[in-house]
Design a protein around this motif. Structure first.
Motif, PDB file in Angstrom:
ATOM      1  N   GLY A  14      40.002  49.017  40.875  1.00 35.52           N
ATOM      2  CA  GLY A  14      39.767  50.560  40.917  1.00 35.52           C
ATOM      3  C   GLY A  14      41.401  51.238  41.013  1.00 35.52           C
ATOM      4  N   ALA A  17      41.969  51.892  37.323  1.00 36.37           N
ATOM      5  CA  ALA A  17      41.067  52.905  36.635  1.00 36.37           C
ATOM      6  C   ALA A  17      41.637  53.880  36.137  1.00 36.37           C
ATOM      7  CB  ALA A  17      39.849  53.048  37.617  1.00 36.37           C
ATOM      8  N   PHE A  24      35.176  46.502  36.713  1.00 40.19           N
ATOM      9  CA  PHE A  24      34.329  45.324  36.360  1.00 40.19           C
ATOM     10  C   PHE A  24      32.548  45.678  36.801  1.00 40.19           C
ATOM     11  CE2 PHE A  24      38.009  43.178  36.817  1.00 40.19           C
ATOM     12  CZ  PHE A  24      38.071  42.406  35.980  1.00 40.19           C
ATOM     13  N   VAL A 149      41.324  33.045  36.510  1.00 44.35           N
ATOM     14  CA  VAL A 149      40.668  32.235  37.315  1.00 44.35           C
ATOM     15  C   VAL A 149      39.188  32.653  37.077  1.00 44.35           C
ATOM     16  CG1 VAL A 149      40.169  31.874  39.779  1.00 44.35           C
ATOM     17  CG2 VAL A 149      42.585  32.049  38.970  1.00 44.35           C
ATOM     18  N   GLU A 203      34.759  55.015  47.029  1.00 43.85           N
ATOM     19  CA  GLU A 203      33.566  54.920  47.813  1.00 43.85           C
ATOM     20  C   GLU A 203      33.550  53.736  48.528  1.00 43.85           C
ATOM     21  OE1 GLU A 203      30.936  54.614  44.348  1.00 43.85           O
ATOM     22  OE2 GLU A 203      31.529  52.197  44.040  1.00 43.85           O
ATOM     23  N   GLY A 217      38.509  58.171  48.036  1.00 38.24           N
ATOM     24  CA  GLY A 217      39.217  59.083  47.019  1.00 38.24           C
ATOM     25  C   GLY A 217      39.705  58.220  46.106  1.00 38.24           C
TER      26      GLY A 217
END
Ligand code: OAD
Length: 236
Positions: A14, A17, A24, A149, A203, A217
C-alpha cells in the motif's frame, strides 16, 4: 506511558500504490490471471521457471516508470532526522524507500534489483531481465533466480528484526493487509514487549484489532502528517 526512543516501521504494498505499483491483493492484484501465491513459490519456479522469471522481469522493468511518493519521502526524512533508533522493515521488493533516501532499511522479502544463485547462495545487484539460463558470476551455475523470498521460504534478517521489535517503543504498520506471516505477527511481538502500536492503512487490515490506534486513508496523506507529529514531539 513510556517515551519514544526506538521506532520500528513495517511497510507493505500500500505504501507504493500511489507511485503506481499494483498491490498484491485487491483490485489489479492479479498478474495475467495468476494469484501471487501461485507464482511466488519454489514449486512454481521448478515447474515453470519462464513464467516466474517473466513475472519478476515485468515488475523489475516497472521500476523505471515509477518514483517514490510523499510517504516514502516522509519516512526517509524521519530516518534522517530521528535521533533515536529506527528501523524500516519493508515487505516491498521495489527500491522506492532507498531512492527516497532511507538508509536504516531491511528488505525482508528480498529485492527486485538483486539476483540470487540457487546453487551457491551468492546475491548481487541485477538490472534488466533475468533469463533462467543466466550464469552466476560467483560459481558459474545456470541457477540464478529473482532474489525474492517465496512463500514457504524464510524472510531475510529475521534476527535483526526480532531484536528491533523487542526494543521498540513504537511500532507502526503502513500499507499492508496483514495477510502474510511472519510480518503480520510483528504487531503482537511489539505489543508484548511494551511498544505502542499504530496502523496507517487505506482500510482496516486483517489485524487492525491488534493495534492500539488505527488511522485510515491513503499513505501519501497519512504518513507525512504522522512524521510531522513524531518529529515535533521529539520524545527521545
Ligand atoms: P497487500 O496487497 O496484501 O495489501 C496492501 C494493503 O495496502 C491493503 O490492506 C490495502 O488496503 C492497502 N492500501 C492500498 N492502497 C493504499 C494506499 N494508497 N495507502 C495506504 N494503504 C493502501 O500487500 P502486502 O500486505 O504488502 O510477498 O503483502 C504482503 C506480501 O504478500 C508481499 O510482500 C508479497 C505478497 O505475497 C512477497 O513477494 C514475498
Amino acid at each position: 506511558m513510556r517515551d519514544i526512543h526506538n521506532i520500528v516501521i513495517l511497510t507493505g504494498a500500500g505504501l507504493s500504490a500511489e507511485s503506481g505499483i499494483a498491490t498484491f491483493r485487491g483490485p489489479g492484484g492479479l498478474w495475467e490471471g495468476h494469484r501471487v501465491e501461485d507464482v511466488c513459490t519454489p514449486q512454481a519456479l521448478a515447474r515453470n521457471p519462464e513464467l516466474v522469471h517473466r513475472f519478476y522481469d515485468a515488475r523489475r522493468a516497472k521500476l523505471a516508470e515509477v518514483e517514490p511518493n510523499a510517504a516514502h519521502l516522509a519516512l526517509a526524512r524521519l530516518d534522517t532526522e530521528w535521533p533515536g533508533e529506527l528501523l524500516i522493515v519493508t515487505q516491498n521488493v521495489d527500491d522506492l524507500h532507498e531512492r527516497a533516501g532511507a538508509e536504516r532499511l531491511i528488505h525482508m522479502h528480498g529485492e527486485l534489483k538483486s539476483a540470487l544463485c540457487a546453487q551457491c547462495g551468492d546475491r548481487r545487484p541485477w538490472e534488466g531481465s533475468l533469463p533462467p539460463e543466466s550464469l552466476c558470476a560467483a560459481c558459474g551455475a545456470a541457477a540464478l533466480r529473482p532474489d525474492i523470498v517465496f512463500f514457504g521460504e524464510m524472510p531475510y534478517r529475521m534476527e535483526a528484526i526480532e531484536r528491533a521489535l523487542a526494543r521498540a517503543d513504537l511500532f507502526v504498520s503502513i500499507g499492508t493487509s496483514g495477510a502474510v506471516y511472519p510480518a503480520a505477527g510483528f504487531v503482537q511481538t511489539a505489543r508484548y514487549c511494551g511498544a505502542r502500536t499504530l496502523e496507517l492503512n487505506l482500510e482496516p487490515s486483517e489485524g487492525s484489532f491488534l493495534f492500539g490506534e488505527s488511522r485510515m486513508g491513503p499513505a501519501g496523506e497519512l504518513v507525512p502528517t504522522w512524521v510531522d507529529e513524531v518529529l515535533a514531539a521529539r520524545l527521545v
